[in-house]
Each structure stands twice: as C-alpha cells, then as structure tokens.
Design a protein around this motif. Structure first.
Motif, mmCIF file in Angstrom:
data_model
loop_
_atom_site.group_PDB
_atom_site.id
_atom_site.type_symbol
_atom_site.label_atom_id
_atom_site.label_comp_id
_atom_site.label_asym_id
_atom_site.label_seq_id
_atom_site.Cartn_x
_atom_site.Cartn_y
_atom_site.Cartn_z
ATOM 1 N N ASP A 123 0.831 -1.213 0.000
ATOM 2 C CA ASP A 123 0.000 0.000 0.000
ATOM 3 C C ASP A 123 0.863 1.259 0.000
ATOM 4 O OD1 ASP A 123 -2.350 -1.457 -0.043
ATOM 5 O OD2 ASP A 123 -2.780 -1.189 2.098
ATOM 6 N N TYR A 124 1.953 1.227 0.776
ATOM 7 C CA TYR A 124 2.858 2.377 0.840
ATOM 8 C C TYR A 124 3.501 2.635 -0.526
ATOM 9 C CZ TYR A 124 6.629 5.441 2.374
ATOM 10 O OH TYR A 124 7.484 6.496 2.511
ATOM 11 N N VAL A 125 3.979 1.594 -1.165
ATOM 12 C CA VAL A 125 4.638 1.737 -2.468
ATOM 13 C C VAL A 125 3.640 2.189 -3.531
ATOM 14 C CG1 VAL A 125 5.903 0.492 -4.278
ATOM 15 C CG2 VAL A 125 6.463 0.095 -1.873
ATOM 16 N N LEU A 126 2.402 1.751 -3.428
ATOM 17 C CA LEU A 126 1.362 2.155 -4.391
ATOM 18 C C LEU A 126 1.164 3.667 -4.437
ATOM 19 C CD1 LEU A 126 -1.426 -0.543 -4.061
ATOM 20 C CD2 LEU A 126 -0.346 0.226 -6.189
ATOM 21 N N LYS A 127 1.472 4.353 -3.350
ATOM 22 C CA LYS A 127 1.324 5.811 -3.309
ATOM 23 C C LYS A 127 2.196 6.504 -4.349
ATOM 24 C CE LYS A 127 0.213 5.959 1.569
ATOM 25 N NZ LYS A 127 0.566 6.462 2.891
ATOM 26 N N PHE A 128 3.249 5.844 -4.807
ATOM 27 C CA PHE A 128 4.187 6.460 -5.735
ATOM 28 C C PHE A 128 3.906 6.094 -7.188
ATOM 29 C CE2 PHE A 128 6.213 5.992 -1.628
ATOM 30 C CZ PHE A 128 6.482 7.322 -1.357
ATOM 31 N N LYS A 129 2.910 5.252 -7.406
ATOM 32 C CA LYS A 129 2.579 4.834 -8.769
ATOM 33 C C LYS A 129 2.091 6.036 -9.569
ATOM 34 C CE LYS A 129 0.573 1.127 -11.303
ATOM 35 N NZ LYS A 129 0.340 -0.272 -11.248
ATOM 36 N N GLY A 130 2.587 6.159 -10.782
ATOM 37 C CA GLY A 130 2.186 7.255 -11.658
ATOM 38 C C GLY A 130 2.966 8.534 -11.450
ATOM 39 N N GLN A 131 3.910 8.529 -10.535
ATOM 40 C CA GLN A 131 4.703 9.726 -10.276
ATOM 41 C C GLN A 131 6.058 9.599 -10.962
ATOM 42 O OE1 GLN A 131 4.869 11.001 -6.209
ATOM 43 N NE2 GLN A 131 2.878 10.115 -5.748
ATOM 44 N N GLN A 132 6.520 10.672 -11.504
ATOM 45 C CA GLN A 132 7.829 10.725 -12.146
ATOM 46 C C GLN A 132 8.747 11.559 -11.263
ATOM 47 O OE1 GLN A 132 8.821 9.178 -15.018
ATOM 48 N NE2 GLN A 132 6.849 8.162 -15.022
ATOM 49 N N LEU A 133 9.183 11.001 -10.175
ATOM 50 C CA LEU A 133 10.014 11.745 -9.245
ATOM 51 C C LEU A 133 11.113 10.862 -8.716
ATOM 52 C CD1 LEU A 133 9.081 10.667 -6.162
ATOM 53 C CD2 LEU A 133 7.089 11.988 -6.766
ATOM 54 N N GLN A 134 12.110 11.498 -8.170
ATOM 55 C CA GLN A 134 13.158 10.759 -7.478
ATOM 56 C C GLN A 134 12.726 10.671 -6.027
ATOM 57 O OE1 GLN A 134 17.020 11.836 -8.564
ATOM 58 N NE2 GLN A 134 18.019 10.456 -7.145
ATOM 59 N N LEU A 135 12.768 9.497 -5.485
ATOM 60 C CA LEU A 135 12.295 9.305 -4.123
ATOM 61 C C LEU A 135 13.239 9.970 -3.132
ATOM 62 C CD1 LEU A 135 11.147 5.581 -4.212
ATOM 63 C CD2 LEU A 135 9.739 7.621 -4.433
ATOM 64 N N PRO A 136 12.680 10.679 -2.149
ATOM 65 C CA PRO A 136 13.519 11.300 -1.107
ATOM 66 C C PRO A 136 14.201 10.237 -0.272
ATOM 67 C CG PRO A 136 11.216 12.020 -0.940
ATOM 68 C CD PRO A 136 11.283 10.970 -1.991
ATOM 69 N N SER A 137 15.282 10.604 0.371
ATOM 70 C CA SER A 137 16.072 9.649 1.146
ATOM 71 C C SER A 137 15.287 8.998 2.282
ATOM 72 C CB SER A 137 17.345 10.300 1.689
ATOM 73 O OG SER A 137 17.018 11.380 2.537
ATOM 74 N N ASP A 138 14.332 9.738 2.878
ATOM 75 C CA ASP A 138 13.556 9.128 3.963
ATOM 76 C C ASP A 138 12.662 8.010 3.443
ATOM 77 O OD1 ASP A 138 11.998 11.132 2.696
ATOM 78 O OD2 ASP A 138 10.768 11.413 4.478
ATOM 79 N N VAL A 139 12.112 8.190 2.244
ATOM 80 C CA VAL A 139 11.293 7.134 1.636
ATOM 81 C C VAL A 139 12.165 5.942 1.270
ATOM 82 C CG1 VAL A 139 9.869 6.525 -0.366
ATOM 83 C CG2 VAL A 139 9.547 8.728 0.781
ATOM 84 N N LEU A 140 13.338 6.195 0.706
ATOM 85 C CA LEU A 140 14.256 5.110 0.379
ATOM 86 C C LEU A 140 14.661 4.331 1.634
ATOM 87 C CD1 LEU A 140 16.463 6.922 -2.247
ATOM 88 C CD2 LEU A 140 14.870 5.054 -2.673
ATOM 89 N N GLY A 141 14.809 5.040 2.730
ATOM 90 C CA GLY A 141 15.128 4.370 3.994
ATOM 91 C C GLY A 141 14.012 3.432 4.431
ATOM 92 N N ILE A 142 12.776 3.872 4.266
ATOM 93 C CA ILE A 142 11.629 3.028 4.624
ATOM 94 C C ILE A 142 11.583 1.798 3.723
ATOM 95 C CG2 ILE A 142 9.091 2.910 4.600
ATOM 96 C CD1 ILE A 142 9.174 5.904 5.497
ATOM 97 N N LEU A 143 11.768 1.996 2.414
ATOM 98 C CA LEU A 143 11.733 0.871 1.487
ATOM 99 C C LEU A 143 12.867 -0.115 1.772
ATOM 100 C CD1 LEU A 143 10.840 2.602 -1.908
ATOM 101 C CD2 LEU A 143 9.308 1.452 -0.294
ATOM 102 N N SER A 144 14.044 0.407 2.060
ATOM 103 C CA SER A 144 15.177 -0.475 2.369
ATOM 104 C C SER A 144 14.951 -1.236 3.660
ATOM 105 C CB SER A 144 16.465 0.343 2.452
ATOM 106 O OG SER A 144 16.793 0.871 1.195
ATOM 107 N N ALA A 145 14.353 -0.586 4.638
ATOM 108 C CA ALA A 145 14.059 -1.276 5.905
ATOM 109 C C ALA A 145 13.033 -2.368 5.690
ATOM 110 C CB ALA A 145 13.569 -0.279 6.945
ATOM 111 N N GLY A 146 12.099 -2.125 4.757
ATOM 112 C CA GLY A 146 11.071 -3.115 4.470
ATOM 113 C C GLY A 146 11.600 -4.349 3.783
ATOM 114 N N SER A 147 12.690 -4.186 3.068
ATOM 115 C CA SER A 147 13.214 -5.336 2.360
ATOM 116 C C SER A 147 14.287 -6.002 3.185
ATOM 117 C CB SER A 147 13.764 -4.935 0.995
ATOM 118 O OG SER A 147 14.822 -4.023 1.107
#
Length: 88
Positions: A64-88
């Motif tokens: 659900d969190y990752v779905l929020k970024f669908k359709g966006q053409q942006l570079q993910l901020p470092s805090d979001v990358l930290g969350i995604l990395s922690a999730g994996s």
C-alpha cells in the motif's frame, strides 16, 4: 513449507534491494515500480499460503505504501528510500 518460502523469496528480496538502489539514483520508472509491486504481491500471497499471517499483513502495508508512488515521475527522497530499504 516455511523453509521453501524463505529459499524462494531470496531472489525476490535481492531484486527489491537492487530496485531500491535504482530508485535512489534516478526518477521512478513505471516499469520498475510495477515490478516492485508484483514482487511484493507475490511475496504477500505466498506468505499467506504458508500461514505467515503477520508477514502477509506487513507486506500488505508495504505494498500500500509503495502504491502511493505509482504514476509519479520523481526521485524518491532519502527518507522514503530508507523506509523501502528497511522493508526489504
């Protein structure tokens, strides 16, 4: 069953980690984000099928969190990358 789940999940987790690195280097590419979501969906379904309901719930929230970024053409901020990395 759980041992099989763990073994089969490792390549998926490696790909998620590689995608996380790509997301940090350049703007989101729809194809990569869709692949990311497919992997999460597969892991979620497989976790549920082997009785790992807590992991299924975690992966559902992660998806659900990752779905929020669908359709966006942006570079993910470092805090979001930290969350995604922690999730994996």
């Amino acid at each position: 069953l759980i041992q099989g789940f763990v073994e089969e999940s490792l390549p998926f987790l490696e790909r998620i980690e590689a995608l996380n690195l790509e997301f940090g280097d350049k703007p989101l590419i729809a194809e990569n984000l869709n692949e990311y979501l497919r992997i999460l969906h597969t892991l979620k379904g497989t976790a549920a099928s082997v009785g790992l309901s807590d992991l299924k719930t975690l992966l559902h929230g992660y998806e659900d969190y990752v779905l929020k970024f669908k359709g966006q053409q942006l570079q993910l901020p470092s805090d979001v990358l930290g969350i995604l990395s922690a999730g994996s």
